[in-house]
Design a protein around this motif. Structure first.
Motif, PDB file in Angstrom:
ATOM      1  N   VAL A  75       0.879  -1.164   0.000  1.00 35.77           N
ATOM      2  CA  VAL A  75       0.000   0.000   0.000  1.00 35.77           C
ATOM      3  C   VAL A  75       0.913   1.209   0.000  1.00 35.77           C
ATOM      4  CG1 VAL A  75      -1.668   1.299   1.388  1.00 35.77           C
ATOM      5  CG2 VAL A  75      -1.921  -1.177   1.127  1.00 35.77           C
ATOM      6  N   CYS A  76       0.579   2.195  -0.814  1.00 39.17           N
ATOM      7  CA  CYS A  76       1.431   3.370  -0.947  1.00 39.17           C
ATOM      8  C   CYS A  76       0.587   4.635  -0.812  1.00 39.17           C
ATOM      9  CB  CYS A  76       2.118   3.326  -2.309  1.00 39.17           C
ATOM     10  SG  CYS A  76       3.319   4.626  -2.555  1.00 39.17           S
ATOM     11  N   ILE A  77       0.990   5.514   0.096  1.00 38.18           N
ATOM     12  CA  ILE A  77       0.317   6.806   0.255  1.00 38.18           C
ATOM     13  C   ILE A  77       1.384   7.889   0.344  1.00 38.18           C
ATOM     14  CG2 ILE A  77       0.085   6.494   2.766  1.00 38.18           C
ATOM     15  CD1 ILE A  77      -2.618   8.127   2.412  1.00 38.18           C
ATOM     16  N   ASN A  78       1.241   8.905  -0.471  1.00 36.87           N
ATOM     17  CA  ASN A  78       2.214  10.005  -0.512  1.00 36.87           C
ATOM     18  C   ASN A  78       3.644   9.487  -0.640  1.00 36.87           C
ATOM     19  OD1 ASN A  78       0.041  11.781  -0.127  1.00 36.87           O
ATOM     20  ND2 ASN A  78       0.220  11.599   2.097  1.00 36.87           N
ATOM     21  N   ASP A  79       3.830   8.528  -1.532  1.00 34.44           N
ATOM     22  CA  ASP A  79       5.136   7.908  -1.804  1.00 34.44           C
ATOM     23  C   ASP A  79       5.714   7.139  -0.623  1.00 34.44           C
ATOM     24  OD1 ASP A  79       5.215   8.796  -4.473  1.00 34.44           O
ATOM     25  OD2 ASP A  79       6.027  10.736  -3.849  1.00 34.44           O
ATOM     26  N   GLN A  80       4.925   6.894   0.402  1.00 37.05           N
ATOM     27  CA  GLN A  80       5.377   6.070   1.524  1.00 37.05           C
ATOM     28  C   GLN A  80       4.770   4.685   1.390  1.00 37.05           C
ATOM     29  OE1 GLN A  80       4.691   7.660   5.452  1.00 37.05           O
ATOM     30  NE2 GLN A  80       5.395   5.787   6.453  1.00 37.05           N
ATOM     31  N   ILE A  81       5.617   3.668   1.456  1.00 37.04           N
ATOM     32  CA  ILE A  81       5.162   2.283   1.346  1.00 37.04           C
ATOM     33  C   ILE A  81       4.759   1.772   2.715  1.00 37.04           C
ATOM     34  CG2 ILE A  81       5.884  -0.073   0.822  1.00 37.04           C
ATOM     35  CD1 ILE A  81       7.736   1.135  -1.331  1.00 37.04           C
ATOM     36  N   LEU A  82       3.545   1.228   2.777  1.00 39.77           N
ATOM     37  CA  LEU A  82       3.054   0.603   4.009  1.00 39.77           C
ATOM     38  C   LEU A  82       3.025  -0.901   3.791  1.00 39.77           C
ATOM     39  CD1 LEU A  82       0.009   2.935   4.839  1.00 39.77           C
ATOM     40  CD2 LEU A  82       2.406   3.211   5.496  1.00 39.77           C
ATOM     41  N   GLY A  83       3.777  -1.613   4.586  1.00 39.53           N
ATOM     42  CA  GLY A  83       3.760  -3.071   4.508  1.00 39.53           C
ATOM     43  C   GLY A  83       2.762  -3.617   5.506  1.00 39.53           C
ATOM     44  N   LYS A  84       3.097  -4.763   6.074  1.00 39.37           N
ATOM     45  CA  LYS A  84       2.236  -5.368   7.091  1.00 39.37           C
ATOM     46  C   LYS A  84       2.600  -4.789   8.456  1.00 39.37           C
ATOM     47  CE  LYS A  84       2.232  -9.615   4.439  1.00 39.37           C
ATOM     48  NZ  LYS A  84       2.827 -10.955   4.338  1.00 39.37           N
ATOM     49  N   PRO A  85       1.620  -4.405   9.240  1.00 38.77           N
ATOM     50  CA  PRO A  85       1.936  -3.847  10.560  1.00 38.77           C
ATOM     51  C   PRO A  85       2.474  -4.920  11.503  1.00 38.77           C
ATOM     52  CG  PRO A  85      -0.431  -4.156  10.348  1.00 38.77           C
ATOM     53  CD  PRO A  85       0.167  -4.482   9.010  1.00 38.77           C
ATOM     54  N   VAL A  86       3.415  -4.520  12.346  1.00 36.63           N
ATOM     55  CA  VAL A  86       4.000  -5.488  13.276  1.00 36.63           C
ATOM     56  C   VAL A  86       3.219  -5.598  14.578  1.00 36.63           C
ATOM     57  CG1 VAL A  86       6.329  -5.294  12.330  1.00 36.63           C
ATOM     58  CG2 VAL A  86       5.626  -3.786  14.200  1.00 36.63           C
ATOM     59  N   ASP A  87       2.424  -4.576  14.897  1.00 31.16           N
ATOM     60  CA  ASP A  87       1.651  -4.620  16.147  1.00 31.16           C
ATOM     61  C   ASP A  87       0.444  -3.681  16.039  1.00 31.16           C
ATOM     62  OD1 ASP A  87       2.686  -2.007  16.473  1.00 31.16           O
ATOM     63  OD2 ASP A  87       4.247  -2.680  17.845  1.00 31.16           O
ATOM     64  N   ARG A  88      -0.342  -3.633  17.103  1.00 34.06           N
ATOM     65  CA  ARG A  88      -1.570  -2.833  17.128  1.00 34.06           C
ATOM     66  C   ARG A  88      -1.278  -1.352  16.887  1.00 34.06           C
ATOM     67  NH1 ARG A  88      -5.067   0.018  20.677  1.00 34.06           N
ATOM     68  NH2 ARG A  88      -7.262  -0.481  20.292  1.00 34.06           N
ATOM     69  N   GLU A  89      -0.251  -0.837  17.530  1.00 32.31           N
ATOM     70  CA  GLU A  89       0.072   0.583  17.397  1.00 32.31           C
ATOM     71  C   GLU A  89       0.408   0.944  15.954  1.00 32.31           C
ATOM     72  OE1 GLU A  89       3.326   3.850  19.014  1.00 32.31           O
ATOM     73  OE2 GLU A  89       3.043   1.998  20.144  1.00 32.31           O
ATOM     74  N   GLU A  90       1.224   0.108  15.313  1.00 34.84           N
ATOM     75  CA  GLU A  90       1.570   0.390  13.924  1.00 34.84           C
ATOM     76  C   GLU A  90       0.335   0.263  13.024  1.00 34.84           C
ATOM     77  OE1 GLU A  90       5.121  -0.404  10.747  1.00 34.84           O
ATOM     78  OE2 GLU A  90       4.583  -2.099  12.035  1.00 34.84           O
ATOM     79  N   ALA A  91      -0.528  -0.699  13.309  1.00 37.08           N
ATOM     80  CA  ALA A  91      -1.760  -0.851  12.523  1.00 37.08           C
ATOM     81  C   ALA A  91      -2.646   0.380  12.671  1.00 37.08           C
ATOM     82  CB  ALA A  91      -2.507  -2.109  12.970  1.00 37.08           C
ATOM     83  N   LEU A  92      -2.793   0.876  13.882  1.00 42.37           N
ATOM     84  CA  LEU A  92      -3.600   2.086  14.107  1.00 42.37           C
ATOM     85  C   LEU A  92      -2.991   3.294  13.393  1.00 42.37           C
ATOM     86  CD1 LEU A  92      -4.548   1.624  17.859  1.00 42.37           C
ATOM     87  CD2 LEU A  92      -6.135   1.636  15.919  1.00 42.37           C
ATOM     88  N   ASN A  93      -1.660   3.404  13.404  1.00 44.64           N
ATOM     89  CA  ASN A  93      -0.986   4.498  12.707  1.00 44.64           C
ATOM     90  C   ASN A  93      -1.216   4.427  11.201  1.00 44.64           C
ATOM     91  OD1 ASN A  93       0.017   5.653  15.055  1.00 44.64           O
ATOM     92  ND2 ASN A  93       1.974   4.567  14.938  1.00 44.64           N
TER      93      ASN A  93
END
Length: 189
Positions: A75-93
């Motif tokens: 997933v890419c937003i504003n040229d930032q690649i989002l992979g799989k979140p490692v935990d709840r906090e990263e998923a919420l972010n």
């Protein structure tokens, strides 16, 4: 539809397995551990293909007449690649970044046969309505999307209630652009 191809799907994703089955192909699932790091100089499209090709090359010395399908979704937003979140906090972010915005889902697919790799990618643009903090927490806590790029699945609650528009392949957002893959597999038959 019976295919003469002896297909290996190198993915533990239940969504990819379901999609390939719905496409009418018989296959077996074989997994190999692959380092999914990539050079930071690559574009998001190049990253998806780079990783899918890495996954395919892991099978190069262990197959004979099989056709191996590998893929990688980002997933890419504003040229930032989002992979799989490692935990709840990263998923919420991640959900907070996507909330009320439009992003791209890019899947790279590689098909390995006889030491040759055919690779392609597909891109779908997805618009997500704004989520409240409570909605984001509900989604993460209920669906636990830690195995999904960008921390969401279009086929789940968030897709049913918060995705207002997509341009491109729906199955690409699920992790496998079936329309393009089907054409390639039929050409190999």
């Amino acid at each position: 539809m019976k295919s003469p191809l002896n297909i290996i799907l190198a993915s533990k994703s239940p969504r990819r397995q379901e999609l390939l089955k719905l496409m009418g192909f018989d296959f077996k699932v074989v997994l190999k551990d692959v380092d999914e790091s990539f050079p930071v100089t690559l574009t998001p499209e190049e990253v998806a293909i780079f990783i899918s090709e890495k996954k395919a090359r892991a099978f190069d010395d262990s197959i004979t007449d099989e056709v191996v399908i590998t893929s990688d979704t980002i997933v890419c937003i504003n040229d930032q690649i989002l992979g799989k979140p490692v935990d709840r906090e990263e998923a919420l972010n991640m959900i907070a970044m996507l909330s009320g915005a439009t992003h791209k889902v890019i899947t790279g697919v590689s098909i390995l046969r006889n030491h040759n790799i055919i690779s392609f990618h597909d891109t779908t643009t997805v618009s997500l309505e704004a989520l409240t903090d409570e909605e984001a927490a509900y989604y993460i806590d209920t669906f636990k999307p830690y195995d999904k790029a960008g921390a969401y699945g279009i086929q789940e609650w968030i897709g049913m209630n918060k995705i207002s528009r997509i341009e491109g392949s729906y199955t690409n957002v699920m992790g496998l652009p079936t329309e393009k893959l089907y054409k390639h597999l039929i050409a190999l038959s």
